[in-house]
Design a protein around this motif. Structure first.
Motif, short mmCIF file in Angstrom:
data_model
loop_
_atom_site.label_atom_id
_atom_site.label_comp_id
_atom_site.label_asym_id
_atom_site.label_seq_id
_atom_site.Cartn_x
_atom_site.Cartn_y
_atom_site.Cartn_z
N ALA A 43 1.25 34.60 53.15
CA ALA A 43 2.07 34.04 52.42
C ALA A 43 1.77 33.21 51.35
O ALA A 43 2.05 33.41 50.22
CB ALA A 43 2.00 32.82 53.17
N ALA A 44 0.27 33.58 50.72
CA ALA A 44 -0.17 33.90 50.14
C ALA A 44 0.35 34.43 48.37
O ALA A 44 0.23 34.28 47.38
CB ALA A 44 -1.88 33.56 49.92
N THR A 72 3.28 34.13 47.63
CA THR A 72 3.80 32.91 47.11
C THR A 72 2.95 33.78 45.35
O THR A 72 4.06 32.73 44.87
CB THR A 72 3.15 32.04 47.15
OG1 THR A 72 3.67 31.24 48.02
CG2 THR A 72 2.93 31.49 45.97
N ALA A 83 5.81 35.90 44.09
CA ALA A 83 6.86 35.22 42.95
C ALA A 83 6.74 34.94 41.97
O ALA A 83 7.27 34.54 41.50
CB ALA A 83 7.07 34.29 44.08
N GLY A 84 5.50 34.18 42.00
CA GLY A 84 5.48 33.73 40.99
C GLY A 84 5.14 34.03 40.06
O GLY A 84 5.91 33.78 38.80
N VAL A 109 8.64 30.51 47.08
CA VAL A 109 7.75 30.26 47.92
C VAL A 109 8.71 28.92 49.33
O VAL A 109 7.42 29.40 50.19
CB VAL A 109 7.32 28.93 47.13
CG1 VAL A 109 6.64 27.99 47.29
CG2 VAL A 109 7.10 29.75 45.41
N ALA A 159 7.48 31.81 52.21
CA ALA A 159 6.56 32.10 52.40
C ALA A 159 6.16 30.95 52.90
O ALA A 159 4.69 31.08 54.01
CB ALA A 159 5.79 31.87 50.98
N GLN A 160 6.11 29.84 52.79
CA GLN A 160 5.86 28.69 53.67
C GLN A 160 6.49 28.69 54.74
O GLN A 160 5.37 28.57 56.10
CB GLN A 160 5.96 27.41 53.60
CG GLN A 160 5.34 27.42 51.81
CD GLN A 160 3.42 27.12 51.60
OE1 GLN A 160 3.30 26.48 53.05
NE2 GLN A 160 2.76 27.80 51.23
#
Length: 566
Positions: free
Chosen positions: A261-262, A265, A268-269, A286, A289-290
């Protein structure tokens, strides 16, 4: 033709396949509804991303209202699909667990015993915990598929935003499952060992409860407790091992899911910072991902539950696939039959031969308790006909040629330590509720004082194993049950050892009177019962040494007189 459901499963895999095949309809509907649930959950962050993207571009109240309505539809779909999907799956799960509990219990209660190296406590654990854990496969498969649907939808949505995000989810999921599948094998082997140890501890404590009074009698309760404590400690250590392995598995799964997940994220950032995805796509990424941690967690736990279900199914197969200790015949004895023992040798018994004619009341005075017990075991079919030499005939037909259930319909061998069940006096005397001789059986067994002692009479409550009755009361209750069955041939073994001499005399007269004209064999050392019999067989060192009336044997046989007079 035998259907798959009625065939005897040979392995745990057979049991699992049968369970899946029998519930394919419920699992299909459950998979569809749980797939809708996971799809709706996945659609929520996607919809949020699209709303952000659309609002930033058009800033229209109508578009915002439409987006909110779409979110409401998604939330409603998620709620209803979860509710009805889990209802279908849990109903199928509990029904399947009930089916296997009945199958295991039915196997244990069959007239012909199975060749299983398990104690009753272990079979009880298999019929409860293992049946439940095996049935969990009904929920595991739909949840596994629905979790896969969620991961694929998330991967596709992220891949549409940027191919690298989609590939990251797919590659990360495969890597996580590869690691966890290896770890789940350790859980399966540890769980099998834990189940076996816990079952052995359960069997040990069941044995202790049954023999608690005798243990107190000769001071063996402390040694027995130490034995149970040792077995229970082994089970505890194995349970700790399973918990440790399970903890490592769960912690590893959670850590790997968080890392994925990290990674999604951060990637994507970085892509948004580089301008390769929009702000709306960043919000979606995001959110996904969560969200993806839940289906990944569920998805990663499935191998563990599959291994537990397989271990439990293998233990059930130990009972269900075990061969019968003997192959019984199919014939049926005729009513009003005689009983013949012809040259039977088993244990202490040496070429034992005698015949109880139809309607005769015969007593066997066995000088050695072991010989008495072995004779009763042979007659009760606790020893298969092919496991001893000689022949036992019922109505002129070999027991080996008769169906076990049919033999027990015509011949009842009342055990020396007859079990007393929780219920009432009446339900213990007449479990089926069909006997017409309950009053006569109560009177003949001298249980009348127990009935009269309580206001409820025959409806007086009896605790498990007759804990609220004395030893003599339990013995008379067991005798009343045997007499109420009114079988063509009745075999009793030491039915009056726990009663006083006066009561014993009355019971002997009552049994002889009630069984007049019916074939009866009593294995006993009671002078009262020996005197009430038509004739007495003397069984010494496993050999029939005399056959005469009690009165003549007292007059002519010094050894007999010393053995039976008190």
């Amino acid at each position: 033709m035998t259907t798959p459901d009625t065939q005897r499963p040979r392995t745990g895999s057979d049991i699992l396949r049968t369970a899946l095949r029998r519930n394919v309809g419920a699992m299909a509907w459950g998979t569809v509804l749980m797939g809708l649930y996971q799809a709706g959950e996945t659609a929520f962050p996607i919809a949020l991303g699209l709303i952000v993207e659309h609002t930033m571009r058009h800033r229209s109240p109508d578009a915002l209202g439409l987006s909110v309505a779409a979110l409401a539809v998604i939330i409603t779909t998620v709620s209803l699909s979860w509710r009805f999907g889990m209802r279908i799956l849990q109903k199928a799960n509990t029904t399947e667990a009930h089916h296997w509990r009945v199958r295991v219990a039915g196997t244990g209660l069959q007239p012909v015993a199975r060749d299983v190296d398990l104690k009753s406590g272990e079979v009880l654990t298999i019929a409860t915990e293992d049946a439940d854990q095996t049935a969990d496969i009904i929920e595991v498969v739909p949840l596994l598929i629905s979790s896969l649907v969620a991961v694929l939808i998330a991967a596709v949505a992220l891949g549409l935003a940027d191919l690298r995000l989609g590939l990251l989810v797919i590659v990360g999921t495969v890597a996580i499952l590869s690691v966890l599948s290896v770890m789940s094998r350790r859980i399966g082997s540890s769980t099998r060992e834990q189940q076996a140890r816990v079952a052995r501890a359960g069997a040990k404590v069941a044995d202790l409860i049954i023999g608690l009074r005798p243990l107190h009698g000769f001071g063996g309760n402390h040694a027995a407790f130490r034995s149970y404590r040792r077995v229970s400690t082994e089970a505890r250590r194995q349970s700790v091992t399973v918990a440790r392995v399970g903890g490592v598995y769960a912690g590893t799964a959670l850590a790997l899911n968080a890392v994925l997940a990290a990674a999604v994220t951060l990637t994507a950032g970085w892509l948004a910072f580089e301008g390769r995805i929009t702000i709306g796509e960043l919000v979606m990424a995001v959110g996904l991902a969560q969200f993806i941690m839940e289906p990944l967690k569920l998805f990663s736990e499935m191998p563990k539950y599959v291994m537990i279900a397989r271990a439990s199914a293998e233990r059930m197969a130990l009972v269900l696939a075990a061969p019968a200790v003997t192959t019984p015949g199919t014939g049926r004895p005729v009513r009003g039959t005689d009983l013949e023992v012809d040259c039977v040798s088993h244990g202490m018994l040496r070429k034992v031969r005698f015949r109880v004619r139809a309607g005769e009341f015969v007593a066997v005075a066995a000088y050695q308790p072991r010989a008495a017990a072995e004779l009763a075991e042979v007659l009760a079919l606790q020893v298969p006909p092919d496991a001893y030499e000689g022949t036992v005939r019922l109505g002129g037909r070999d027991l080996a040629d008769l169906a076990v259930a049919a033999v027990r319909e015509h011949m009842l061998v009342n055990p020396y330590d007859g079990e007393i069940f929780a219920g009432t006096l009446r339900s213990n005397i007449d479990p089926s509720g069909t006997s017409r001789r309950v009053p006569e059986a109560v009177e003949a067994s001298m249980l009348t004082d127990v009935v009269a002692l309580h206001r409820e009479g025959l409806d007086h409550a009896v605790r498990d194993r007759g804990a609220n009755l004395s030893g003599g009361q339990r013995q008379r209750l067991s005798l009343a049950r045997a007499l109420a069955a009114d079988s063509d041939v009745l075999v009793l073994r030491d039915p009056t050892t726990a009663v006083d001499a006066v009561t014993e005399q009355l019971i002997a007269r009552g049994v002889a009177g009630l069984r007049r004209g019916r074939t009866t064999l009593v294995i006993t050392s009671s002078p009262a019962l020996l005197a009430a019999a038509d004739r007495v067989l003397v069984l010494d060192e496993g050999v029939v040494t005399a056959d005469d009336t009690h009165r003549r044997l007292l007059a002519t046989d010094e050894e007999y007189r010393l053995a039976v007079t008190r």
